[in-house]
Scaffold this motif. Structure first.
Motif, PDB file in Angstrom:
ATOM      1  N   SER A   2     -45.307   7.736 -54.287  1.00 16.74           N
ATOM      2  CA  SER A   2     -45.435   7.798 -55.958  1.00 16.74           C
ATOM      3  C   SER A   2     -44.167   7.854 -56.295  1.00 16.74           C
ATOM      4  CB  SER A   2     -46.376   8.865 -56.217  1.00 16.74           C
ATOM      5  OG  SER A   2     -46.489   8.972 -57.702  1.00 16.74           O
ATOM      6  N   LEU A   3     -43.141   8.890 -56.070  1.00  6.89           N
ATOM      7  CA  LEU A   3     -41.833   8.908 -56.436  1.00  6.89           C
ATOM      8  C   LEU A   3     -41.002   7.857 -56.323  1.00  6.89           C
ATOM      9  CD1 LEU A   3     -40.801  12.779 -55.302  1.00  6.89           C
ATOM     10  CD2 LEU A   3     -41.510  11.883 -57.656  1.00  6.89           C
ATOM     11  N   LEU A   4     -41.145   7.104 -55.205  1.00 11.68           N
ATOM     12  CA  LEU A   4     -40.524   5.734 -54.991  1.00 11.68           C
ATOM     13  C   LEU A   4     -40.871   4.586 -55.880  1.00 11.68           C
ATOM     14  CD1 LEU A   4     -40.259   5.662 -51.080  1.00 11.68           C
ATOM     15  CD2 LEU A   4     -38.452   6.062 -52.731  1.00 11.68           C
ATOM     16  N   GLN A   5     -42.229   4.727 -56.384  1.00 15.32           N
ATOM     17  CA  GLN A   5     -42.539   3.649 -57.308  1.00 15.32           C
ATOM     18  C   GLN A   5     -42.158   3.966 -58.652  1.00 15.32           C
ATOM     19  OE1 GLN A   5     -46.881   4.150 -56.464  1.00 15.32           O
ATOM     20  NE2 GLN A   5     -46.882   2.574 -55.015  1.00 15.32           N
ATOM     21  N   ARG A   6     -42.015   5.392 -58.911  1.00 14.56           N
ATOM     22  CA  ARG A   6     -41.315   5.533 -60.150  1.00 14.56           C
ATOM     23  C   ARG A   6     -39.977   5.278 -60.338  1.00 14.56           C
ATOM     24  NH1 ARG A   6     -42.593  11.731 -61.346  1.00 14.56           N
ATOM     25  NH2 ARG A   6     -40.949  11.414 -62.779  1.00 14.56           N
ATOM     26  N   ALA A   7     -39.090   5.563 -59.106  1.00 16.77           N
ATOM     27  CA  ALA A   7     -37.810   5.088 -58.875  1.00 16.77           C
ATOM     28  C   ALA A   7     -37.581   3.483 -59.218  1.00 16.77           C
ATOM     29  CB  ALA A   7     -37.350   5.791 -57.804  1.00 16.77           C
ATOM     30  N   GLU A   8     -38.604   2.780 -58.708  1.00 11.73           N
ATOM     31  CA  GLU A   8     -38.408   1.623 -58.649  1.00 11.73           C
ATOM     32  C   GLU A   8     -38.628   0.870 -60.185  1.00 11.73           C
ATOM     33  OE1 GLU A   8     -40.660  -2.496 -56.822  1.00 11.73           O
ATOM     34  OE2 GLU A   8     -41.523  -0.736 -57.029  1.00 11.73           O
ATOM     35  N   GLU A   9     -39.712   1.386 -60.943  1.00 11.34           N
ATOM     36  CA  GLU A   9     -39.954   1.181 -62.346  1.00 11.34           C
ATOM     37  C   GLU A   9     -38.733   1.613 -63.304  1.00 11.34           C
ATOM     38  OE1 GLU A   9     -43.572   3.350 -63.133  1.00 11.34           O
ATOM     39  OE2 GLU A   9     -44.676   2.253 -61.795  1.00 11.34           O
TER      40      GLU A   9
ATOM     41  N   PRO B  85     -47.724  10.098 -49.252  1.00 10.65           N
ATOM     42  CA  PRO B  85     -48.440   9.557 -50.452  1.00 10.65           C
ATOM     43  C   PRO B  85     -47.702  10.078 -51.643  1.00 10.65           C
ATOM     44  CG  PRO B  85     -50.232  10.113 -49.126  1.00 10.65           C
ATOM     45  CD  PRO B  85     -49.082  10.566 -48.612  1.00 10.65           C
ATOM     46  N   GLU B  86     -47.331  11.318 -51.829  1.00 15.40           N
ATOM     47  CA  GLU B  86     -46.737  12.000 -52.843  1.00 15.40           C
ATOM     48  C   GLU B  86     -45.213  11.289 -53.004  1.00 15.40           C
ATOM     49  OE1 GLU B  86     -47.810  13.660 -50.291  1.00 15.40           O
ATOM     50  OE2 GLU B  86     -49.672  14.903 -51.181  1.00 15.40           O
ATOM     51  N   PHE B  87     -44.573  11.070 -52.006  1.00 17.23           N
ATOM     52  CA  PHE B  87     -43.130  10.700 -51.951  1.00 17.23           C
ATOM     53  C   PHE B  87     -43.286   9.241 -52.119  1.00 17.23           C
ATOM     54  CE2 PHE B  87     -39.003   9.059 -50.421  1.00 17.23           C
ATOM     55  CZ  PHE B  87     -38.277  10.207 -50.958  1.00 17.23           C
TER      56      PHE B  87
ATOM     57  N   SER C  93     -40.368  21.690 -55.187  1.00 17.01           N
ATOM     58  CA  SER C  93     -41.616  22.098 -54.823  1.00 17.01           C
ATOM     59  C   SER C  93     -42.316  20.815 -53.842  1.00 17.01           C
ATOM     60  CB  SER C  93     -42.670  22.140 -55.891  1.00 17.01           C
ATOM     61  OG  SER C  93     -41.915  23.130 -56.977  1.00 17.01           O
ATOM     62  N   LEU C  94     -42.283  19.579 -54.317  1.00 19.58           N
ATOM     63  CA  LEU C  94     -43.079  18.632 -53.435  1.00 19.58           C
ATOM     64  C   LEU C  94     -42.288  18.644 -51.990  1.00 19.58           C
ATOM     65  CD1 LEU C  94     -44.431  16.166 -53.123  1.00 19.58           C
ATOM     66  CD2 LEU C  94     -42.764  14.878 -54.139  1.00 19.58           C
ATOM     67  N   ALA C  95     -41.209  18.730 -51.953  1.00 16.54           N
ATOM     68  CA  ALA C  95     -40.300  18.872 -50.711  1.00 16.54           C
ATOM     69  C   ALA C  95     -40.868  20.255 -49.772  1.00 16.54           C
ATOM     70  CB  ALA C  95     -38.833  19.125 -50.665  1.00 16.54           C
ATOM     71  N   ALA C  96     -41.051  21.204 -50.326  1.00 16.31           N
ATOM     72  CA  ALA C  96     -41.575  22.380 -49.545  1.00 16.31           C
ATOM     73  C   ALA C  96     -43.071  21.961 -49.189  1.00 16.31           C
ATOM     74  CB  ALA C  96     -41.547  23.676 -50.477  1.00 16.31           C
ATOM     75  N   MET C  97     -43.691  21.573 -49.964  1.00 16.01           N
ATOM     76  CA  MET C  97     -45.326  21.193 -49.510  1.00 16.01           C
ATOM     77  C   MET C  97     -45.336  20.319 -48.503  1.00 16.01           C
ATOM     78  SD  MET C  97     -48.281  19.427 -51.955  1.00 16.01           S
ATOM     79  CE  MET C  97     -47.308  17.830 -51.860  1.00 16.01           C
ATOM     80  N   MET C  98     -44.448  19.049 -48.470  1.00 16.80           N
ATOM     81  CA  MET C  98     -44.492  18.015 -47.149  1.00 16.80           C
ATOM     82  C   MET C  98     -43.734  18.607 -45.973  1.00 16.80           C
ATOM     83  SD  MET C  98     -43.646  14.626 -49.112  1.00 16.80           S
ATOM     84  CE  MET C  98     -41.777  14.896 -49.638  1.00 16.80           C
ATOM     85  N   MET C  99     -42.861  19.859 -46.014  1.00 19.53           N
ATOM     86  CA  MET C  99     -42.420  20.407 -44.835  1.00 19.53           C
ATOM     87  C   MET C  99     -43.490  21.331 -44.310  1.00 19.53           C
ATOM     88  SD  MET C  99     -38.553  21.438 -45.510  1.00 19.53           S
ATOM     89  CE  MET C  99     -38.141  21.478 -47.325  1.00 19.53           C
ATOM     90  N   ILE C 100     -44.481  21.881 -44.959  1.00 27.16           N
ATOM     91  CA  ILE C 100     -45.400  22.373 -44.362  1.00 27.16           C
ATOM     92  C   ILE C 100     -46.369  21.614 -43.734  1.00 27.16           C
ATOM     93  CG2 ILE C 100     -47.383  23.873 -45.135  1.00 27.16           C
ATOM     94  CD1 ILE C 100     -45.685  25.239 -47.448  1.00 27.16           C
ATOM     95  N   ARG C 101     -46.644  20.558 -43.921  1.00 25.04           N
ATOM     96  CA  ARG C 101     -47.567  19.722 -43.462  1.00 25.04           C
ATOM     97  C   ARG C 101     -47.318  19.415 -42.263  1.00 25.04           C
ATOM     98  NH1 ARG C 101     -49.616  15.613 -48.384  1.00 25.04           N
ATOM     99  NH2 ARG C 101     -50.607  17.204 -49.595  1.00 25.04           N
TER     100      ARG C 101
END
Length: 104
Positions: free
Chosen positions: A67-74, A63-65, A96-104
């Motif tokens: 959200s970034l894709l939606q911002r990129a599209e906008e 979901p976090e990524f 920071s987001l990438a580090a969080m997603m790698m932990i999951r």
């Protein structure tokens, strides 16, 4: 009351476009893809300096990524042939987001 039709692609179609343009997923012709992008990954550009990152396709489901894709599209739309997929956020925030997603 009229129903207004959105010009935006459904999220699934938008994700398929991203994969088609940015990924080596399922491709056998390596001439059009950089050699440093392994199968199942794609390249993105982040921040003002457009630092390049190779990320797994599985991140498209986070979901976090999304959200970034939606911002990129906008900000840029999906017509980014000359500039690659650019994520509009600060590089430190992305790391920071990438580090969080790698932990999951």
């Amino acid at each position: 009351m009229a129903i207004r039709k959105s010009n935006k692609l459904p999220q699934t179609a938008a994700l398929k476009q991203i994969l088609k343009r940015c990924s080596s997923f399922g491709k056998t012709n390596t001439e059009s893809f950089p050699e440093d992008v392994p199968k199942g990954h794609f390249a993105i550009y982040v921040g003002e300096n457009r630092s390049r990152y190779i990320i797994p396709i599985s991140w498209l489901g986070h979901p976090e990524f999304k959200s970034l894709l939606q911002r990129a599209e906008e900000e840029f739309g999906f017509n980014y042939h000359d500039m690659g997929l650019t994520i509009p956020c600060e590089e430190n925030d992305f790391l920071s987001l990438a580090a969080m997603m790698m932990i999951r």
